[in-house]
Design a protein around this motif. Structure first.
Motif, mmCIF file in Angstrom:
data_model
loop_
_atom_site.group_PDB
_atom_site.id
_atom_site.type_symbol
_atom_site.label_atom_id
_atom_site.label_comp_id
_atom_site.label_asym_id
_atom_site.label_seq_id
_atom_site.Cartn_x
_atom_site.Cartn_y
_atom_site.Cartn_z
ATOM 1 N N SER A 444 37.335 38.154 27.143
ATOM 2 C CA SER A 444 37.140 37.076 26.172
ATOM 3 C C SER A 444 36.300 35.974 26.812
ATOM 4 O O SER A 444 35.826 36.112 27.935
ATOM 5 N N ASN A 445 36.120 34.888 26.104
ATOM 6 C CA ASN A 445 35.310 33.783 26.626
ATOM 7 C C ASN A 445 35.955 32.456 26.247
ATOM 8 O O ASN A 445 35.291 31.549 25.731
ATOM 9 N N LEU A 446 37.245 32.344 26.517
ATOM 10 C CA LEU A 446 37.976 31.127 26.165
ATOM 11 C C LEU A 446 37.519 29.942 27.010
ATOM 12 O O LEU A 446 37.574 28.797 26.545
ATOM 13 N N SER A 447 37.077 30.197 28.241
ATOM 14 C CA SER A 447 36.618 29.095 29.085
ATOM 15 C C SER A 447 35.376 28.434 28.477
ATOM 16 O O SER A 447 35.258 27.208 28.472
ATOM 17 N N ARG A 448 34.465 29.228 27.947
ATOM 18 C CA ARG A 448 33.299 28.644 27.294
ATOM 19 C C ARG A 448 33.702 27.914 26.022
ATOM 20 O O ARG A 448 33.160 26.848 25.704
ATOM 21 N N THR A 449 34.657 28.473 25.275
ATOM 22 C CA THR A 449 35.143 27.803 24.069
ATOM 23 C C THR A 449 35.658 26.408 24.408
ATOM 24 O O THR A 449 35.340 25.428 23.717
ATOM 25 N N LEU A 450 36.437 26.315 25.480
ATOM 26 C CA LEU A 450 36.990 25.015 25.851
ATOM 27 C C LEU A 450 35.891 24.055 26.300
ATOM 28 O O LEU A 450 35.917 22.867 25.946
ATOM 29 N N GLU A 451 34.904 24.543 27.049
ATOM 30 C CA GLU A 451 33.829 23.654 27.491
ATOM 31 C C GLU A 451 33.014 23.138 26.316
ATOM 32 O O GLU A 451 32.688 21.951 26.242
ATOM 33 N N VAL A 452 32.702 24.024 25.377
ATOM 34 C CA VAL A 452 31.974 23.586 24.179
ATOM 35 C C VAL A 452 32.802 22.570 23.400
ATOM 36 O O VAL A 452 32.280 21.552 22.916
ATOM 37 N N TYR A 453 34.095 22.811 23.278
ATOM 38 C CA TYR A 453 35.005 21.921 22.550
ATOM 39 C C TYR A 453 35.010 20.527 23.203
ATOM 40 O O TYR A 453 34.906 19.507 22.499
ATOM 41 N N LEU A 454 35.101 20.480 24.520
ATOM 42 C CA LEU A 454 35.133 19.186 25.213
ATOM 43 C C LEU A 454 33.779 18.493 25.141
ATOM 44 O O LEU A 454 33.703 17.271 24.979
#
Length: 511
Positions: A444-454
């Motif tokens: 998955s790519n949850l780390s990128r999701t969180l960075e985009v979110y922040l």
């Protein structure tokens, strides 16, 4: 613009009641000329593109093998097709000739009604000449339009638009090293490369007596292949001229600019009086007392970068300094003192410049504004150089969605890179390690999701748009992230730390 075999059969040959016996898939071939001959050994006299008419008199009394050889030799000359008038030599086409034509992909047509060949040739060749005249008119009009674009100082994008209007297909410009430089009639890079793979015609682009790159036409043109090739051949020199004109001025001012920028990047001490003299020698005498914004550009060709900076400087209405140092183009844009946001002003004119000279494979970083002093310029230029390296190597544009970044946008990356390796490892381990482990295990790519979110201020709407997902899908991902981390990542007190950790992980993964 030349007629195809199919078009001639449907129009000029309709009275002869044509029947296609073989080569159905090749009826789209262009016909360069139509003539008749009864000579058996006609193939050496053919040069390709002809539609040959015959009664088959030269084949009278020969065996099946000889008839096969006749068609095989003609097919090898690249003719558009062969049409036999039935009733004189053959009442019906011999099956071995149909089979041989089919094997060679040669359109074989039976003319079932008698029409004098002279009438068929006159009608067909009149149409061919008419279309050739139209093609010449098209080429002349296109040459005039392209010349106007060059005279107006317009770049590749305008020239390709003009040429594309005539061809009706995708046009791609690639450099000699295979980099994608510019494109017209495609939506993205993938479509551009697909058009190159399916190329119908291409022509070399020369600039200053060197082979600079290639102009390629993709499928779907409204022109026949021969005319399309002519259009590309005629237009390629204009593109080469545009590329040549896009280069920065050469000679002493350019050399002075390159030397000054190189010394500033190297941190060499320069007295203020010498700085003014060297700025004047570089062709920009009025930099003192102004706000300067450094720009660094990575491009497939330095002339493209110089053109972008030159266009931006003209838009600002003030002189700028441009030079190439170690294969990277640097510039100093002059911005009005007292403006609210010098960086924003530089970004706006560069975006406008980029839109006017649309090219691919370019990465631009705008640095922090500074005064016209050696110390200030050195610090700002060095930071811009470091930011460009990060933007190029780590492709941060995937997050920003633009080829233009700023040092203030890349501040997180610059800070992370300055940290010792042990500190980066500790930062990741104490914050987002569970998230990274989950991504590795579940692809998955949850780390990128969180960075985009922040990076989007914890806004669900903006974040979902940037990730190209629905808000409900984003909420589901955020719930999973909270569950894995054991704390709420949207806590404002953690935003800075989490961004540093996520950035450290991203840079480590790419580097």
């Amino acid at each position: 613009m030349l007629p195809t075999v199919r078009e001639l059969l449907a129009d000029q040959f309709s009275a002869a009641d044509p029947l296609v016996l073989a080569g159905h898939s090749r009826l789209g071939r262009s016909v360069r000329w139509v003539h008749s001959s009864e000579i058996y050994e006609i193939s050496p006299l053919l040069s390709g593109g002809e539609l040959l008419l015959t009664t088959g008199l030269g084949l009278a009394g020969v065996d099946a093998g000889t008839r096969r050889h006749y068609l095989r030799e003609i097919a090898g000359r690249g003719v558009a097709g062969v049409a036999f008038e039935l009733g004189r030599t053959f009442d019906a086409m011999p099956p071995e000739m149909v089979a041989e034509a089919s094997r060679n992909g040669l359109p074989l047509i039976a003319l079932r009604a008698v029409v004098p060949f002279i009438d068929l040739c006159r009608a067909a060749n009149t149409e061919i000449v008419s279309r050739e005249v139209s093609a010449l008119r098209l080429l002349n009009e296109l040459a005039r339009d392209v010349t106007k674009e060059l005279a107006a100082g317009n770049g590749l994008a305008h020239l390709l638009a003009r040429i594309g209007a005539a061809t009706g297909c995708a046009l791609i410009v690639t450099s000699g090293n295979g980099a994608l430089i510019a494109a017209h009639g495609v939506d993205d890079d993938r479509s551009a490369w697909a058009a190159v793979e399916a190329a119908v015609a291409s022509a070399p682009i020369r600039a200053r007596e060197n082979n600079w790159g290639t102009l390629t036409a993709g499928p779907g043109s409204v022109l026949d292949e021969a005319t399309l090739a002519q259009v590309l051949e005629q237009s390629a020199p204009s593109l080469g001229l545009a590329l040549t004109n896009s280069s920065a001025p050469t000679g002493r001012p350019q050399l002075a600019a390159m030397t000054l920028l190189a010394d500033l990047l190297d941190g060499k001490p320069i007295r203020q009086a010498d700085l003014k003299v060297r700025g004047t020698a570089a062709g920009v005498p009025a930099l003192s007392g102004r706000i300067l914004v450094p720009v660094a550009i990575d491009a497939p060709d330095a002339r493209i970068a110089a053109r972008l900076l030159d266009t931006a400087a003209k838009e600002l209405g003030r002189p700028g300094l441009v030079g190439e140092v170690h294969a990277t183009t640097y510039g100093l844009l002059t911005v009005e003192r007292g403006g609210a946001d010098a960086v924003g002003a530089a970004v706006r004119v560069l975006r406008k410049s980029f839109a006017t000279n649309t090219v691919d494979g370019v990465t631009i970083v705008v640095g922090d504004p500074c005064e016209f002093t050696a110390v200030a310029l050195t610090g700002s230029l060095q930071a811009t150089r470091a930011a460009l390296r990060l933007a190029t190597l780590h492709r941060r544009d995937r997050l920003a969605g633009s080829p233009i970044s700023t040092c203030r946008e890349l501040a997180t990356e610059l800070v992370v890179e300055s940290l010792p390796e042990s500190e980066r490892t500790r930062l990741i381990a104490t914050t987002v390690a569970p998230l990274i482990a989950w991504d590795a295990t579940h692809h998955s790519n949850l780390s990128r999701t969180l960075e985009v979110y922040l990076r989007h201020g914890a806004s669900p709407t903006r974040s979902a748009t940037a990730l190209h997902i629905g808000r409900q899908s984003l909420y589901q991902r955020l719930d999973r992230i909270r569950e894995l981390l054991g704390y709420d990542p949207s806590d404002p007190a953690l935003a800075g730390t989490l961004l540093l950790a996520l950035c450290a992980h991203r840079l480590a993964a790419v580097g």
